[in-house]
Design a protein around this motif. Structure first.
Motif, PDB file in Angstrom:
ATOM      1  N   LEU A  85       0.576  -1.289  -0.072  1.00 54.45           N
ATOM      2  CA  LEU A  85       0.158   0.280  -0.141  1.00 54.45           C
ATOM      3  C   LEU A  85       0.957   1.468   0.397  1.00 54.45           C
ATOM      4  O   LEU A  85       1.665   1.805   0.917  1.00 54.45           O
ATOM      5  CB  LEU A  85      -0.638  -0.193   1.075  1.00 54.45           C
ATOM      6  CG  LEU A  85      -1.604  -1.233   1.023  1.00 54.45           C
ATOM      7  CD1 LEU A  85      -2.551  -1.894   2.574  1.00 54.45           C
ATOM      8  CD2 LEU A  85      -2.456  -1.672   0.137  1.00 54.45           C
ATOM      9  N   LEU A  86       0.973   2.081  -1.281  1.00 52.51           N
ATOM     10  CA  LEU A  86       1.730   3.142  -1.010  1.00 52.51           C
ATOM     11  C   LEU A  86       0.967   4.155  -0.496  1.00 52.51           C
ATOM     12  O   LEU A  86      -0.325   4.528  -0.448  1.00 52.51           O
ATOM     13  CB  LEU A  86       2.252   3.883  -2.898  1.00 52.51           C
ATOM     14  CG  LEU A  86       3.098   2.433  -3.353  1.00 52.51           C
ATOM     15  CD1 LEU A  86       3.014   2.841  -5.044  1.00 52.51           C
ATOM     16  CD2 LEU A  86       4.485   2.213  -2.553  1.00 52.51           C
ATOM     17  N   GLY A  87       2.158   5.177  -0.731  1.00 56.54           N
ATOM     18  CA  GLY A  87       1.228   6.653   0.434  1.00 56.54           C
ATOM     19  C   GLY A  87       1.129   7.012  -0.887  1.00 56.54           C
ATOM     20  O   GLY A  87       0.541   7.541  -1.891  1.00 56.54           O
ATOM     21  N   GLY A  88       1.449   9.083  -0.460  1.00 59.45           N
ATOM     22  CA  GLY A  88       0.772  10.088  -1.363  1.00 59.45           C
ATOM     23  C   GLY A  88      -0.191  10.049  -0.916  1.00 59.45           C
ATOM     24  O   GLY A  88      -0.844   9.909   0.198  1.00 59.45           O
ATOM     25  N   ARG A  89      -1.476  11.080  -1.519  1.00 59.59           N
ATOM     26  CA  ARG A  89      -2.809  11.100  -1.322  1.00 59.59           C
ATOM     27  C   ARG A  89      -4.036  10.070  -1.734  1.00 59.59           C
ATOM     28  O   ARG A  89      -4.741  10.146  -1.048  1.00 59.59           O
ATOM     29  CB  ARG A  89      -3.003  12.837  -1.662  1.00 59.59           C
ATOM     30  CG  ARG A  89      -2.458  14.112  -1.232  1.00 59.59           C
ATOM     31  CD  ARG A  89      -3.649  15.135  -0.899  1.00 59.59           C
ATOM     32  NE  ARG A  89      -2.910  15.298  -2.794  1.00 59.59           N
ATOM     33  CZ  ARG A  89      -3.779  15.749  -3.699  1.00 59.59           C
ATOM     34  NH1 ARG A  89      -4.922  15.163  -3.460  1.00 59.59           N
ATOM     35  NH2 ARG A  89      -3.047  15.678  -4.740  1.00 59.59           N
ATOM     36  N   ALA A  90      -3.424   9.424  -2.312  1.00 60.18           N
ATOM     37  CA  ALA A  90      -4.357   8.234  -3.200  1.00 60.18           C
ATOM     38  C   ALA A  90      -4.922   7.349  -1.955  1.00 60.18           C
ATOM     39  O   ALA A  90      -6.228   7.479  -1.886  1.00 60.18           O
ATOM     40  CB  ALA A  90      -3.218   7.229  -3.629  1.00 60.18           C
ATOM     41  N   PRO A  91      -4.199   7.084  -1.210  1.00 64.21           N
ATOM     42  CA  PRO A  91      -4.758   6.264   0.754  1.00 64.21           C
ATOM     43  C   PRO A  91      -6.006   7.165   1.054  1.00 64.21           C
ATOM     44  O   PRO A  91      -6.945   6.699   1.402  1.00 64.21           O
ATOM     45  CB  PRO A  91      -4.027   6.165   1.720  1.00 64.21           C
ATOM     46  CG  PRO A  91      -2.283   6.252   0.769  1.00 64.21           C
ATOM     47  CD  PRO A  91      -2.892   7.085   0.264  1.00 64.21           C
ATOM     48  N   HIS A 119       1.303   7.094   4.283  1.00 59.86           N
ATOM     49  CA  HIS A 119      -0.534   7.027   4.288  1.00 59.86           C
ATOM     50  C   HIS A 119      -0.502   5.528   3.451  1.00 59.86           C
ATOM     51  O   HIS A 119      -1.822   6.073   3.788  1.00 59.86           O
ATOM     52  CB  HIS A 119      -0.522   8.784   3.073  1.00 59.86           C
ATOM     53  CG  HIS A 119       0.080   9.968   3.936  1.00 59.86           C
ATOM     54  ND1 HIS A 119       0.956  10.381   3.845  1.00 59.86           N
ATOM     55  CD2 HIS A 119      -1.053  10.768   4.908  1.00 59.86           C
ATOM     56  CE1 HIS A 119       0.605  11.369   4.182  1.00 59.86           C
ATOM     57  NE2 HIS A 119      -0.418  11.983   5.055  1.00 59.86           N
ATOM     58  N   GLY A 120       0.106   5.209   3.297  1.00 60.08           N
ATOM     59  CA  GLY A 120      -0.485   4.348   3.461  1.00 60.08           C
ATOM     60  C   GLY A 120      -1.519   3.088   4.216  1.00 60.08           C
ATOM     61  O   GLY A 120      -2.595   2.582   4.333  1.00 60.08           O
ATOM     62  N   ILE A 121      -0.725   3.493   5.535  1.00 59.65           N
ATOM     63  CA  ILE A 121      -1.136   2.885   6.772  1.00 59.65           C
ATOM     64  C   ILE A 121      -3.141   3.686   6.342  1.00 59.65           C
ATOM     65  O   ILE A 121      -4.114   3.512   7.323  1.00 59.65           O
ATOM     66  CB  ILE A 121      -0.847   3.410   7.967  1.00 59.65           C
ATOM     67  CG1 ILE A 121      -0.648   2.541   8.943  1.00 59.65           C
ATOM     68  CG2 ILE A 121      -0.748   5.067   8.081  1.00 59.65           C
ATOM     69  CD1 ILE A 121       0.084   1.617   8.907  1.00 59.65           C
ATOM     70  N   GLN A 122      -3.063   4.200   5.666  1.00 54.04           N
ATOM     71  CA  GLN A 122      -4.592   4.916   5.504  1.00 54.04           C
ATOM     72  C   GLN A 122      -5.823   4.139   5.725  1.00 54.04           C
ATOM     73  O   GLN A 122      -7.117   3.943   6.074  1.00 54.04           O
ATOM     74  CB  GLN A 122      -4.816   6.011   5.057  1.00 54.04           C
ATOM     75  CG  GLN A 122      -4.521   7.200   6.044  1.00 54.04           C
ATOM     76  CD  GLN A 122      -4.815   8.324   4.722  1.00 54.04           C
ATOM     77  OE1 GLN A 122      -4.271   8.942   3.777  1.00 54.04           O
ATOM     78  NE2 GLN A 122      -5.475   9.414   5.648  1.00 54.04           N
ATOM     79  N   ILE A 123      -5.472   2.928   4.903  1.00 54.61           N
ATOM     80  CA  ILE A 123      -5.973   2.031   4.132  1.00 54.61           C
ATOM     81  C   ILE A 123      -5.951   0.398   5.593  1.00 54.61           C
ATOM     82  O   ILE A 123      -7.136   0.304   5.006  1.00 54.61           O
ATOM     83  CB  ILE A 123      -5.786   1.331   2.943  1.00 54.61           C
ATOM     84  CG1 ILE A 123      -5.878   2.733   1.701  1.00 54.61           C
ATOM     85  CG2 ILE A 123      -5.936  -0.247   2.194  1.00 54.61           C
ATOM     86  CD1 ILE A 123      -4.889   2.082  -0.077  1.00 54.61           C
ATOM     87  N   LEU A 124      -5.059   0.506   5.536  1.00 58.01           N
ATOM     88  CA  LEU A 124      -5.149  -0.536   6.935  1.00 58.01           C
ATOM     89  C   LEU A 124      -6.709   0.321   7.569  1.00 58.01           C
ATOM     90  O   LEU A 124      -6.360  -0.530   8.548  1.00 58.01           O
ATOM     91  CB  LEU A 124      -3.737  -0.841   7.558  1.00 58.01           C
ATOM     92  CG  LEU A 124      -2.682  -1.351   6.655  1.00 58.01           C
ATOM     93  CD1 LEU A 124      -1.494  -1.352   6.996  1.00 58.01           C
ATOM     94  CD2 LEU A 124      -3.017  -2.741   6.074  1.00 58.01           C
ATOM     95  N   THR A 125      -6.042   1.040   8.799  1.00 60.42           N
ATOM     96  CA  THR A 125      -6.790   1.248   9.546  1.00 60.42           C
ATOM     97  C   THR A 125      -8.172   1.424   9.004  1.00 60.42           C
ATOM     98  O   THR A 125      -9.127   1.090  10.066  1.00 60.42           O
ATOM     99  CB  THR A 125      -6.444   2.915  10.193  1.00 60.42           C
ATOM    100  OG1 THR A 125      -6.961   4.047   8.351  1.00 60.42           O
ATOM    101  CG2 THR A 125      -5.295   3.275  10.278  1.00 60.42           C
ATOM    102  N   ALA A 126      -8.791   1.788   7.510  1.00 58.55           N
ATOM    103  CA  ALA A 126     -10.063   1.780   7.377  1.00 58.55           C
ATOM    104  C   ALA A 126     -10.667   0.370   6.902  1.00 58.55           C
ATOM    105  O   ALA A 126     -11.571  -0.537   7.388  1.00 58.55           O
ATOM    106  CB  ALA A 126     -10.866   2.504   5.702  1.00 58.55           C
ATOM    107  N   ALA A 127      -9.695  -0.591   6.840  1.00 58.58           N
ATOM    108  CA  ALA A 127      -9.680  -1.768   6.822  1.00 58.58           C
ATOM    109  C   ALA A 127     -10.037  -2.474   7.830  1.00 58.58           C
ATOM    110  O   ALA A 127     -10.224  -3.771   8.430  1.00 58.58           O
ATOM    111  CB  ALA A 127      -8.841  -2.213   6.294  1.00 58.58           C
ATOM    112  N   GLY A 128      -9.431  -1.838   8.855  1.00 57.89           N
ATOM    113  CA  GLY A 128      -9.802  -2.265  10.797  1.00 57.89           C
ATOM    114  C   GLY A 128      -8.768  -2.747  10.658  1.00 57.89           C
ATOM    115  O   GLY A 128      -8.944  -4.185  11.814  1.00 57.89           O
ATOM    116  N   LEU A 129      -6.870  -3.062  10.476  1.00 57.80           N
ATOM    117  CA  LEU A 129      -6.796  -3.951  10.737  1.00 57.80           C
ATOM    118  C   LEU A 129      -5.161  -3.517  11.405  1.00 57.80           C
ATOM    119  O   LEU A 129      -4.362  -4.337  11.409  1.00 57.80           O
ATOM    120  CB  LEU A 129      -5.665  -4.161   9.126  1.00 57.80           C
ATOM    121  CG  LEU A 129      -6.983  -5.212   8.535  1.00 57.80           C
ATOM    122  CD1 LEU A 129      -6.984  -5.297   6.736  1.00 57.80           C
ATOM    123  CD2 LEU A 129      -7.479  -6.382   8.758  1.00 57.80           C
TER     124      LEU A 129
END
Length: 186
Positions: A85-91, A119-129
């Motif tokens: 999961l890459l960063g930038g603003r995409a997440p 910022h890829g971590i934003q996807i992990l937080t949204a996924a509850g992981l």
């Protein structure tokens, strides 16, 4: 003819340019097939985040244009060894895409490697992981990690917690990819 192990790279418009190209080239150099997935198969506009003297936060400039290989709707997680999961603003916007969340949760359920930088971590937080995990990310996203039950580590460029490897920014590449490739070799 042998088939190369595949690594799925998730990004979209406004993904971090250097993180995308470095990942693609680094995986391919190591003998893996990197597959870039995005909301649709298209030419994406990536961005460059950097720090400017006198600014309190990073600045953003246009980056490289990169073709995605497949759309999220075409992803079969069984075809991949790991996801990045890459960063930038995409997440920011990808974390609202139900298909992206499903993909990442499938990697977790199947006990595959999950790599996240910046910022890829934003996807992990949204996924509850992130609950109960020790992670790192860009320092100004730490609130999301902690609010979702994760432990943020700010003193390390990269952190491994089981099948998860997280990095702070593109400046973390040396430490981050050392851990990534230790996982993939193991």
């Amino acid at each position: 003819m042998s088939t190369k192990a595949k690594i799925l790279i998730i990004t979209g418009d406004a993904g971090e340019s250097y993180e995308c190209l470095y990942a693609k080239h680094r995986f391919e150099e190591a003998g893996y097939q990197s597959v870039i997935a995005a909301p649709s198969k298209k030419r994406m506009n990536l961005v460059i985040h950097d720090f400017e003297p006198g600014w309190d936060t990073y600045i953003e400039k246009p980056g490289y244009l990169v073709e995605s290989d497949i759309a999220f709707s075409e992803v079969n997680t069984q075809d991949y060894l790991a996801v990045l999961l890459l960063g930038g603003r995409a997440p920011e916007f990808l974390r609202h895409d139900a298909k992206v969340i499903d993909i990442v949760r499938e990697f977790d359920r199947d006990e595959k490697f999950i790599f996240s930088i910046c910022h890829g971590i934003q996807i992990l937080t949204a996924a509850g992981l992130v609950k109960g995990k020790t992670l790192t990310c860009y320092e100004n996203v730490r609130f999301e990690v902690e609010s979702c039950g994760g432990t943020f580590v700010g003193k390390s460029e990269a952190v491994q917690d089981g099948r998860y490897v997280t990095g702070q920014t593109w400046q973390s590449h040396p430490d981050f990819y050392r851990l990534v490739f230790e996982c993939l070799k193991g």
